[in-house]
Design a protein around this motif. Structure first.
Motif, PDB file in Angstrom:
ATOM      1  N   ARG A  16       0.826  -1.207   0.000  1.00 41.79           N
ATOM      2  CA  ARG A  16       0.000   0.000   0.000  1.00 41.79           C
ATOM      3  C   ARG A  16       0.863   1.262   0.000  1.00 41.79           C
ATOM      4  N   GLU A  17       2.043   1.181   0.576  1.00 38.25           N
ATOM      5  CA  GLU A  17       2.939   2.333   0.653  1.00 38.25           C
ATOM      6  C   GLU A  17       3.693   2.600  -0.643  1.00 38.25           C
ATOM      7  N   GLY A  18       3.603   1.702  -1.626  1.00 41.43           N
ATOM      8  CA  GLY A  18       4.282   1.944  -2.887  1.00 41.43           C
ATOM      9  C   GLY A  18       5.110   0.755  -3.336  1.00 41.43           C
ATOM     10  N   ARG A  19       6.119   1.055  -4.150  1.00 38.97           N
ATOM     11  CA  ARG A  19       6.973   0.015  -4.731  1.00 38.97           C
ATOM     12  C   ARG A  19       8.420   0.259  -4.326  1.00 38.97           C
ATOM     13  N   PHE A  20       9.097  -0.819  -3.942  1.00 38.39           N
ATOM     14  CA  PHE A  20      10.438  -0.701  -3.393  1.00 38.39           C
ATOM     15  C   PHE A  20      11.351  -1.764  -4.004  1.00 38.39           C
ATOM     16  N   ARG A  21      12.603  -1.395  -4.139  1.00 38.60           N
ATOM     17  CA  ARG A  21      13.624  -2.349  -4.581  1.00 38.60           C
ATOM     18  C   ARG A  21      14.524  -2.664  -3.395  1.00 38.60           C
ATOM     19  N   LEU A  22      14.716  -3.937  -3.134  1.00 45.50           N
ATOM     20  CA  LEU A  22      15.595  -4.375  -2.055  1.00 45.50           C
ATOM     21  C   LEU A  22      16.854  -4.988  -2.639  1.00 45.50           C
ATOM     22  N   GLN A  23      17.994  -4.571  -2.104  1.00 44.88           N
ATOM     23  CA  GLN A  23      19.269  -5.179  -2.440  1.00 44.88           C
ATOM     24  C   GLN A  23      19.765  -5.969  -1.235  1.00 44.88           C
ATOM     25  N   ALA A  24      20.753  -6.815  -1.454  1.00 46.07           N
ATOM     26  CA  ALA A  24      21.288  -7.631  -0.366  1.00 46.07           C
ATOM     27  C   ALA A  24      21.682  -6.750   0.817  1.00 46.07           C
ATOM     28  N   GLY A  25      21.172  -7.084   1.993  1.00 47.40           N
ATOM     29  CA  GLY A  25      21.464  -6.314   3.194  1.00 47.40           C
ATOM     30  C   GLY A  25      20.385  -5.319   3.562  1.00 47.40           C
ATOM     31  N   ASP A  26      19.387  -5.131   2.709  1.00 42.01           N
ATOM     32  CA  ASP A  26      18.294  -4.208   3.010  1.00 42.01           C
ATOM     33  C   ASP A  26      17.218  -4.895   3.843  1.00 42.01           C
ATOM     34  N   TRP A  27      16.527  -4.109   4.650  1.00 43.84           N
ATOM     35  CA  TRP A  27      15.328  -4.583   5.334  1.00 43.84           C
ATOM     36  C   TRP A  27      14.217  -3.561   5.145  1.00 43.84           C
ATOM     37  N   ALA A  75       7.284   0.641  10.966  1.00 46.24           N
ATOM     38  CA  ALA A  75       7.386   0.678   9.510  1.00 46.24           C
ATOM     39  C   ALA A  75       8.608   1.504   9.126  1.00 46.24           C
ATOM     40  N   GLY A  76       9.252   1.129   8.041  1.00 53.72           N
ATOM     41  CA  GLY A  76      10.435   1.854   7.591  1.00 53.72           C
ATOM     42  C   GLY A  76      11.341   0.928   6.816  1.00 53.72           C
ATOM     43  N   ARG A  77      12.508   1.436   6.468  1.00 56.69           N
ATOM     44  CA  ARG A  77      13.474   0.615   5.763  1.00 56.69           C
ATOM     45  C   ARG A  77      14.885   1.041   6.133  1.00 56.69           C
ATOM     46  N   GLY A  78      15.838   0.140   5.908  1.00 58.33           N
ATOM     47  CA  GLY A  78      17.225   0.423   6.237  1.00 58.33           C
ATOM     48  C   GLY A  78      18.114  -0.676   5.697  1.00 58.33           C
ATOM     49  N   SER A  79      19.329  -0.746   6.188  1.00 59.14           N
ATOM     50  CA  SER A  79      20.281  -1.753   5.728  1.00 59.14           C
ATOM     51  C   SER A  79      21.026  -2.343   6.915  1.00 59.14           C
ATOM     52  N   MET A  80      21.636  -3.488   6.688  1.00 58.79           N
ATOM     53  CA  MET A  80      22.367  -4.177   7.749  1.00 58.79           C
ATOM     54  C   MET A  80      23.641  -4.764   7.173  1.00 58.79           C
ATOM     55  N   PRO A  81      24.713  -4.790   7.949  1.00 58.87           N
ATOM     56  CA  PRO A  81      25.962  -5.386   7.471  1.00 58.87           C
ATOM     57  C   PRO A  81      25.847  -6.896   7.354  1.00 58.87           C
ATOM     58  N   ARG A  82      26.817  -7.498   6.686  1.00 60.66           N
ATOM     59  CA  ARG A  82      26.785  -8.937   6.442  1.00 60.66           C
ATOM     60  C   ARG A  82      26.705  -9.737   7.750  1.00 60.66           C
ATOM     61  N   ARG A  83      27.406  -9.289   8.769  1.00 60.24           N
ATOM     62  CA  ARG A  83      27.389 -10.016  10.043  1.00 60.24           C
ATOM     63  C   ARG A  83      25.978 -10.066  10.621  1.00 60.24           C
ATOM     64  N   VAL A 140       2.577   8.338  17.478  1.00 60.29           N
ATOM     65  CA  VAL A 140       2.855   9.403  16.506  1.00 60.29           C
ATOM     66  C   VAL A 140       4.011   9.002  15.611  1.00 60.29           C
ATOM     67  N   PHE A 141       5.066   8.448  16.210  1.00 57.38           N
ATOM     68  CA  PHE A 141       6.230   8.065  15.432  1.00 57.38           C
ATOM     69  C   PHE A 141       5.877   6.990  14.404  1.00 57.38           C
ATOM     70  N   GLY A 142       5.082   6.013  14.816  1.00 56.33           N
ATOM     71  CA  GLY A 142       4.687   4.955  13.893  1.00 56.33           C
ATOM     72  C   GLY A 142       3.951   5.494  12.683  1.00 56.33           C
ATOM     73  N   ARG A 143       3.062   6.474  12.897  1.00 59.07           N
ATOM     74  CA  ARG A 143       2.318   7.057  11.776  1.00 59.07           C
ATOM     75  C   ARG A 143       3.242   7.841  10.847  1.00 59.07           C
ATOM     76  N   LEU A 144       4.162   8.593  11.428  1.00 53.49           N
ATOM     77  CA  LEU A 144       5.070   9.385  10.602  1.00 53.49           C
ATOM     78  C   LEU A 144       6.052   8.496   9.844  1.00 53.49           C
ATOM     79  N   GLN A 145       6.454   7.396  10.446  1.00 53.50           N
ATOM     80  CA  GLN A 145       7.329   6.473   9.749  1.00 53.50           C
ATOM     81  C   GLN A 145       6.635   5.888   8.520  1.00 53.50           C
ATOM     82  N   ARG A 146       5.357   5.625   8.669  1.00 50.09           N
ATOM     83  CA  ARG A 146       4.621   5.096   7.518  1.00 50.09           C
ATOM     84  C   ARG A 146       4.541   6.136   6.400  1.00 50.09           C
TER      85      ARG A 146
END
Length: 301
Positions: free
Chosen positions: A55-66, A108-116, A175-181
């Motif tokens: 519902r929030e749109g379309r996203f591309r994930l690369q290795a290490g993304d969440w 809700a949100g997105r970010g990245s993580m190292p291999r470990r 409030v934070f949860g709504r703004l993150q969305r």
């Protein structure tokens, strides 16, 4: 009932999630998953790449993304032929039960993580899947190690919560949860200009309150965030595709090449042509129409 689902080798699975409990799921090698029930979900791209629609749109994930979605988002995930993506879906009751672990609250949100962190997440996900499969998903404590790890991945988000208005921590979290969305919605609609009214409606705030709170939390206005996100997407397209400058401008929601050129140079310090030349050594898509259709990339880690 099984609490573990997997789609592999082009298999498609529509998961009508149970009313209660938690589900571990994943996809690999052109597999695809769609969540049809009401559940908060978080997806971890371990290898390759994937496209996610919600519902929030379309996203591309690369290795290490969440990426994480609210309960009514109903995301669908399609991984590439080298991709591996795992997920955890929590119903409302599971979220309330697990809120006793304050460190495990997810947004809700997105970010990245190292291999470990990827390796640790996979190990904990497997352990959680085994325990959920053994007890039918009745023991929320089985998820605690995984949730604590996922919560640590969102530590930068948690640091922003005190900035939110509200007398209690619970209100600040709401409030934070709504703004993150809303922020995720901006990222998922980087191909167009998003109106403030859309974001206000998504968060159930007035336009004035939303704009003021968004600026206070993220230190930029929603309009500025939209432009930044669209210009970041333009830079990615210039690096990874053979689309013309005009096609890139249109794909990022700019009405004409002149306005795009001014905005791009102001953001990146050089023209789009110069930027592309500087990254010419990097791989490109085989044809402009391939990128325009958003074909799945064939990346490797």
């Amino acid at each position: 009932m099984s609490r573990v689902f997997w789609a592999d080798r082009g298999q498609m699975q529509l998961l009508d999630l149970p009313e209660t409990g938690t589900v571990c799921c994943g996809a690999s090698r052109l597999g695809s998953l769609q969540l049809a029930g009401q559940a908060f979900s978080i997806w971890l791209q371990l290898r390759g790449s994937a496209w996610v629609e919600a519902r929030e749109g379309r996203f591309r994930l690369q290795a290490g993304d969440w990426i994480a979605f609210e309960r009514d988002s109903r995301p669908s995930v399609q991984v590439d032929r080298d991709g591996v993506c795992i997920a955890l879906a929590l119903d409302a009751e599971a979220q309330r039960t697990l809120s006793q672990y304050s460190e495990a609250v997810l947004y809700a949100g997105r970010g990245s993580m190292p291999r470990r962190d990827r390796r640790i997440a996979l190990k904990l996900w497997r352990l959680a899947a085994e325990r959920l499969g053994a007890d039918g998903g009745t023991d929320p404590g089985a998820l605690r190690p995984l949730l604590l790890h996922l919560g640590a991945l969102q530590r930068e988000l948690h640091a922003r919560i005190p900035r939110c208005p509200g007398r209690s921590r619970q209100r600040k979290r709401q409030v934070f949860g709504r703004l993150q969305r809303a922020r995720l919605y901006l990222e998922g609609n980087s191909d167009r200009v998003v109106r403030i009214g859309e974001l206000a409606q998504l968060t159930s705030f007035s336009s004035w309150y939303f704009s003021k709170t968004f600026h206070s939390l993220y230190e930029e206005s929603p309009q500025a965030a939209s432009v930044r996100i669209r210009l970041e997407r333009a830079a990615e397209l210039l690096r990874s595709s053979a689309m013309t400058i005009g096609e890139v401008a249109a794909a990022c929601g700019f009405d004409n090449c002149c306005s795009f050129a001014r905005a791009f140079k102001g953001r990146h310090g050089m023209s789009a042509t110069q930027y592309r030349r500087a990254h010419a050594a990097r791989p490109k898509s085989a044809h402009p129409s391939e990128a325009a259709r958003k074909a799945l990339p064939q990346a490797r880690t």
